[in-house]
Design a protein around this motif. Structure first.
Motif, short mmCIF file in Angstrom:
data_model
loop_
_atom_site.label_atom_id
_atom_site.label_comp_id
_atom_site.label_asym_id
_atom_site.label_seq_id
_atom_site.Cartn_x
_atom_site.Cartn_y
_atom_site.Cartn_z
N ILE A 168 0.70 -1.35 -0.10
CA ILE A 168 0.22 0.00 -0.01
C ILE A 168 1.10 1.17 -0.16
CG2 ILE A 168 -1.64 1.44 1.46
CD1 ILE A 168 -2.98 -0.93 -0.02
N ALA A 169 1.95 1.24 0.90
CA ALA A 169 2.82 2.39 0.77
C ALA A 169 3.55 2.81 -0.33
CB ALA A 169 3.82 2.51 1.91
N HIS A 170 3.88 1.78 -1.02
CA HIS A 170 4.73 2.05 -2.19
C HIS A 170 3.69 2.12 -3.37
CE1 HIS A 170 8.05 -0.14 -0.33
NE2 HIS A 170 8.67 1.02 -0.93
N SER A 171 2.71 1.82 -3.53
CA SER A 171 1.66 1.93 -4.30
C SER A 171 1.00 3.77 -4.38
CB SER A 171 0.11 1.18 -4.02
OG SER A 171 0.64 -0.04 -4.29
N VAL A 172 0.89 4.06 -2.86
CA VAL A 172 0.47 5.25 -2.79
C VAL A 172 1.89 6.14 -3.28
CG1 VAL A 172 0.21 7.15 -1.06
CG2 VAL A 172 -1.05 5.06 -0.91
N GLU A 173 2.73 5.88 -3.08
CA GLU A 173 4.04 6.68 -3.45
C GLU A 173 4.09 6.91 -4.97
OE1 GLU A 173 8.73 6.72 -1.98
OE2 GLU A 173 8.02 4.95 -3.16
N MET A 174 3.78 5.46 -5.66
CA MET A 174 3.98 5.49 -7.24
C MET A 174 2.93 6.55 -7.81
SD MET A 174 5.28 4.70 -9.91
CE MET A 174 6.44 3.16 -9.37
N MET A 175 1.60 6.33 -7.18
CA MET A 175 0.61 7.18 -7.50
C MET A 175 0.75 8.79 -7.57
SD MET A 175 -1.51 4.93 -9.14
CE MET A 175 -2.67 6.41 -9.70
N GLN A 176 1.36 8.92 -6.50
CA GLN A 176 1.69 10.49 -6.14
C GLN A 176 2.58 10.95 -7.33
OE1 GLN A 176 -0.07 12.45 -3.92
NE2 GLN A 176 1.02 13.85 -5.38
N HIS A 177 3.71 9.90 -7.45
CA HIS A 177 4.73 10.40 -8.64
C HIS A 177 3.85 10.67 -9.87
CE1 HIS A 177 8.37 10.17 -6.32
NE2 HIS A 177 8.13 8.72 -6.19
N LEU A 178 3.30 9.61 -10.24
CA LEU A 178 2.45 9.72 -11.60
C LEU A 178 1.49 10.89 -11.62
CD1 LEU A 178 1.60 6.03 -12.07
CD2 LEU A 178 3.38 7.23 -13.07
N HIS A 179 0.88 11.17 -10.68
CA HIS A 179 0.12 12.45 -10.69
C HIS A 179 0.67 13.78 -10.71
CE1 HIS A 179 -2.09 15.75 -8.51
NE2 HIS A 179 -3.24 15.29 -9.01
N ASP A 180 1.93 13.73 -10.03
CA ASP A 180 2.82 14.92 -10.11
C ASP A 180 3.52 14.93 -11.73
OD1 ASP A 180 2.44 15.49 -7.70
OD2 ASP A 180 4.33 14.56 -6.86
N ALA A 181 3.81 13.90 -12.29
CA ALA A 181 4.32 13.69 -13.54
C ALA A 181 3.20 14.50 -14.59
CB ALA A 181 4.92 12.42 -14.22
N SER A 182 2.17 13.84 -14.56
CA SER A 182 1.13 14.35 -15.33
C SER A 182 0.96 15.87 -15.40
CB SER A 182 -0.33 13.85 -15.10
OG SER A 182 -0.75 14.20 -13.75
N ARG A 183 1.25 16.45 -14.35
CA ARG A 183 1.07 18.08 -13.92
C ARG A 183 2.34 18.54 -14.28
NH1 ARG A 183 -3.69 15.24 -12.98
NH2 ARG A 183 -4.94 16.39 -11.95
N GLU A 184 3.47 18.24 -13.95
CA GLU A 184 4.82 18.86 -14.06
C GLU A 184 5.22 18.74 -15.37
OE1 GLU A 184 9.14 18.88 -12.13
OE2 GLU A 184 7.46 18.22 -10.74
N THR A 188 -0.04 12.76 -20.72
CA THR A 188 -1.34 12.08 -20.50
C THR A 188 -0.87 10.66 -20.58
OG1 THR A 188 -2.24 13.57 -22.42
CG2 THR A 188 -3.54 11.51 -22.01
N ILE A 189 -1.45 10.21 -19.13
CA ILE A 189 -1.12 8.95 -18.87
C ILE A 189 -2.50 8.17 -18.54
CG2 ILE A 189 -0.21 7.84 -16.75
CD1 ILE A 189 1.44 10.08 -15.97
N VAL A 190 -2.15 6.85 -19.28
CA VAL A 190 -3.24 5.74 -19.23
C VAL A 190 -2.94 5.03 -18.50
CG1 VAL A 190 -4.89 4.65 -20.66
CG2 VAL A 190 -4.12 7.01 -21.53
N ILE A 191 -3.50 4.40 -17.47
CA ILE A 191 -3.07 3.48 -16.48
C ILE A 191 -4.08 2.41 -16.28
CG2 ILE A 191 -3.63 5.01 -14.79
CD1 ILE A 191 -1.13 3.88 -12.96
N VAL A 192 -3.53 1.14 -16.10
CA VAL A 192 -4.44 0.03 -15.96
C VAL A 192 -4.36 -0.20 -14.40
CG1 VAL A 192 -4.89 -2.57 -16.06
CG2 VAL A 192 -4.57 -1.09 -18.21
#
Length: 251
Positions: A168-184, A188-192
């Motif tokens: 869970i902790a690493h999943s949250v970390e990964m999703m935060q990285h991807l959220h930041d990447a989409s903004r910064e 356009t990120i498409v994720i299964v």
């Protein structure tokens, strides 16, 4: 924008994906969710041209992927599959450097090295860049793979279940990285995603698949409904309001 127009893939007379008609908006994160066997990964790999469609057209940006040259396609779309078979005696920096191949052809320039360093830093991999892949934890290795696809600097990034084997902790970390990447970086990120709640928390749009069809598409608040999720997942679902938005609970 990514557009699927009457896209179909047939495996047998009983098993088929489509016809799929879908428009994925430019920018932000779009999560593909649904039960096992819904066709999520198949749709993603067809968008990335790793799987040929039997009929219909897939357009990424203004490019028809069926007729596009591979070298041109590699500059607008990158994809990370579930199965990664890189040689384990690669270092983190060498792996991330593969993302520059469409531009460098394997001969890295000073600019390429700067771009590699940028994404190593973005994913917090600087202390690990000299380590071999088989010396990393699962979470560290997954961050390295994501750094590689981001390093390709494509407008569209496709990720097939990047949270697999992460806690869970690493999943949250990964999703935060991807959220930041989409903004910064304006990607356009498409994720299964396997977990609808991660989609609700981090995605701008949710695309729900069922039986090879698109069952629903919309923003999180439009998809996170008891009746809709119960129908999609074939199990009673109750949506409650959590501290960061709607949460699906199963009964």
């Amino acid at each position: 924008m990514i557009t699927l127009d009457n896209v179909r893939k047939e495996y047998s007379s009983e098993v088929a994906i489509g016809p799929v008609n879908l428009e994925i908006p430019t920018g932000g994160i779009t999560a593909l969710v649904g039960p096992n066997g819904a066709g999520k990964s198949t749709m993603l790999t067809m968008i990335g041209r790793l799987l040929e469609v039997d009929s219909g057209t897939v357009t990424v940006g203004n490019m028809d992927i069926a007729s596009a040259k591979s070298k041109d396609l590699a500059k607008i779309i990158s994809i990370l599959r579930q199965e990664n078979h890189f040689v384990t005696r690669l270092t983190v920096r060498q792996l991330v450097g593969f993302g520059r191949f469409p531009y460098s052809g394997g001969r890295l320039t000073t600019q390429d090295e700067e771009i590699i360093s940028k994404y190593i830093d973005f994913l917090g991999l600087r202390p690990l860049e000299g380590r071999f892949l088989d010396q990393l934890s699962g979470g560290q290795r997954q961050r390295a793979y994501v750094a590689m696809v981001l390093c390709q600097e494509t407008e569209y990034v496709l990720l097939d279940e990047p949270l697999n084997n992460l806690d869970i902790a690493h999943s949250v970390e990964m999703m935060q990285h991807l959220h930041d990447a989409s903004r910064e970086f304006g990607r356009t990120i498409v994720i299964v995603l396997h977990d609808i709640n991660f989609a609700a928390r981090y995605a701008d749009y949710i695309c729900a698949a069922k039986d090879g069809q698109i069952a629903a598409f919309g923003r999180a608040e439009e998809i996170m409904r008891d009746d809709l999720l119960t129908e999609i997942f074939n199990t009673p679902v109750q949506v409650i309001e959590g501290p960061h938005g709607p949460i699906a609970t199963y009964h």
